[in-house]
Design an enzyme around this catalytic site. Structure first.
Site, PDB file in Angstrom:
ATOM      1  N   LYS A 174       0.838  -1.198   0.000  1.00 22.71           N
ATOM      2  CA  LYS A 174       0.000   0.000   0.000  1.00 22.71           C
ATOM      3  C   LYS A 174       0.871   1.246   0.000  1.00 22.71           C
ATOM      4  CE  LYS A 174      -4.259  -1.613   2.207  1.00 22.71           C
ATOM      5  NZ  LYS A 174      -5.166  -1.436   3.355  1.00 22.71           N
ATOM      6  N   HIS A 247      -7.532 -12.806   0.526  1.00 24.36           N
ATOM      7  CA  HIS A 247      -7.186 -12.200   1.812  1.00 24.36           C
ATOM      8  C   HIS A 247      -7.325 -13.196   2.959  1.00 24.36           C
ATOM      9  CE1 HIS A 247      -5.864  -8.170   2.749  1.00 24.36           C
ATOM     10  NE2 HIS A 247      -6.447  -8.258   3.925  1.00 24.36           N
ATOM     11  N   ARG A 250      -4.089 -14.690   3.459  1.00 21.85           N
ATOM     12  CA  ARG A 250      -3.229 -13.742   4.189  1.00 21.85           C
ATOM     13  C   ARG A 250      -3.540 -13.813   5.681  1.00 21.85           C
ATOM     14  NH1 ARG A 250      -0.301  -8.793   3.673  1.00 21.85           N
ATOM     15  NH2 ARG A 250      -1.140  -7.047   4.881  1.00 21.85           N
ATOM     16  N   TYR A 282      -5.115 -10.190  14.955  1.00 23.71           N
ATOM     17  CA  TYR A 282      -4.871 -11.627  14.833  1.00 23.71           C
ATOM     18  C   TYR A 282      -4.640 -12.280  16.191  1.00 23.71           C
ATOM     19  CZ  TYR A 282      -4.485 -10.647   9.887  1.00 23.71           C
ATOM     20  OH  TYR A 282      -4.752 -10.242   8.616  1.00 23.71           O
TER      21      TYR A 282
END
Length: 301
Positions: A174, A247, A250, A282
């Site tokens: 990003k 994703h 990921r 997470y």
């Protein structure tokens, strides 16, 4: 400079986001949509830019809640308009930013979904490694999981970004921020097989040579949408009844690392997160797993 027309303001704000903020096309599109939404509110209320104050911003916020928008959507719209008025303030179009004092709604942070070992095993077994497309799809799967990349990052990989001897990738994330990401032996084998076998076959179908790593069946660069479709077809070949998107791999990458004892800072660096708070979500997954282990294993749980 004091532009009058809303269309001119939108154009200038778009240039500001693209050139100065280096925002992604997705972010630019979202901000402009939020701005158009606010302009509709202004028209309905008969307001001009110089009329916007704390009262009108609260009125706009009330309207968003009445439309039953999620707190996440409301927060994004307010953030977009903060940026817009910050830009107007800098350009001397307005004297103050009325959205600065508007509190953002507290958000529930959803725990990201991830795949368990047996679910991953099912995916890794579906591709026909004797065919070019199967070799490509296996390399994509191993790289998504093995390096924890965003779909935009894997779609943007070129051959020069890959070092098979050191098992590292140069990834542009990003905001065009670059980082080096390691990958494991499974990914190395899959990538090597694809590059020296399957990719050569696919490249032979191309009208012009490309340095992009992952190619479509016509030898051109594979798009983000193409990668999502590939993953969807892999899932359809398995007995899995879950939704798997790039994703999610990921998320799985990060969750598995933390479950096996990786520290949060290292995972943050591997994922390319600018803030540790983005990575901390997470830990909710790992805490949930530890609780289940405890409840299932401890004699007095």
């Amino acid at each position: 400079m004091k532009p009058v027309h809303k269309s001119e303001l939108q154009r200038l704000f778009k240039d500001y986001l693209q050139v100065e903020k280096n925002a992604s096309p997705h972010t630019v599109q979202a901000y402009l949509k939020d701005l158009a939404d606010f302009f509709q509110f202004m028209d309905a209320e008969g307001l001009l830019l110089e009329d916007i104050d704390q009262h009108s911003t609260r009125l706009f916020l009330t309207e968003l809640y009445e439309r039953k928008l999620s707190r996440r959507s409301v927060s994004r719209k307010i953030s977009s308009l903060r940026s817009f008025f910050r830009f107007l303030e800098r350009e001397k179009v307005v004297s103050a930013n009325p959205f600065v004092v508007l509190s953002l709604p507290k958000q529930d942070k959803p725990v990201p979904g991830f795949l368990y070992g047996e679910e991953l095993d099912s995916l890794f077994k579906v591709n026909d490694l004797s065919k070019p497309l199967g070799q490509r799809d296996q390399a994509i799967l191993e790289t998504l999981y093995g390096a924890g990349l965003r779909v935009s990052e894997i779609a943007g990989l070129e051959l020069r970004h890959l070092d098979l001897s050191t098992c590292t990738l140069l990834v542009r994330g990003k905001g065009s921020k670059e980082r080096y990401v390691p990958f494991g032996e499974y990914a190395r084998v899959a990538l090597e097989r694809y590059i020296y076998q399957g990719r050569e076959v696919l490249l032979g179908k191309a009208e012009k040579i490309t340095e992009m790593l992952f190619l479509n069946n016509r030898g051109g660069a594979l798009t983000e949408r193409g990668i999502r479709l590939i993953l969807k077809k892999m899932v359809e070949k398995t007995a899995l009844s879950i939704h798997v998107h790039p994703h999610k791999l990921r998320h799985t990458f990060a969750t598995h690392l933390l479950n096996e004892g990786a520290d949060l800072r290292s995972v943050q660096e591997l994922l390319g997160h600018s803030s540790l708070s983005s990575t901390q979500i997470y830990t909710h997954v790992t805490k949930d797993r530890l609780r289940k282990v405890y409840m299932n294993s401890h004699p007095r749980a």
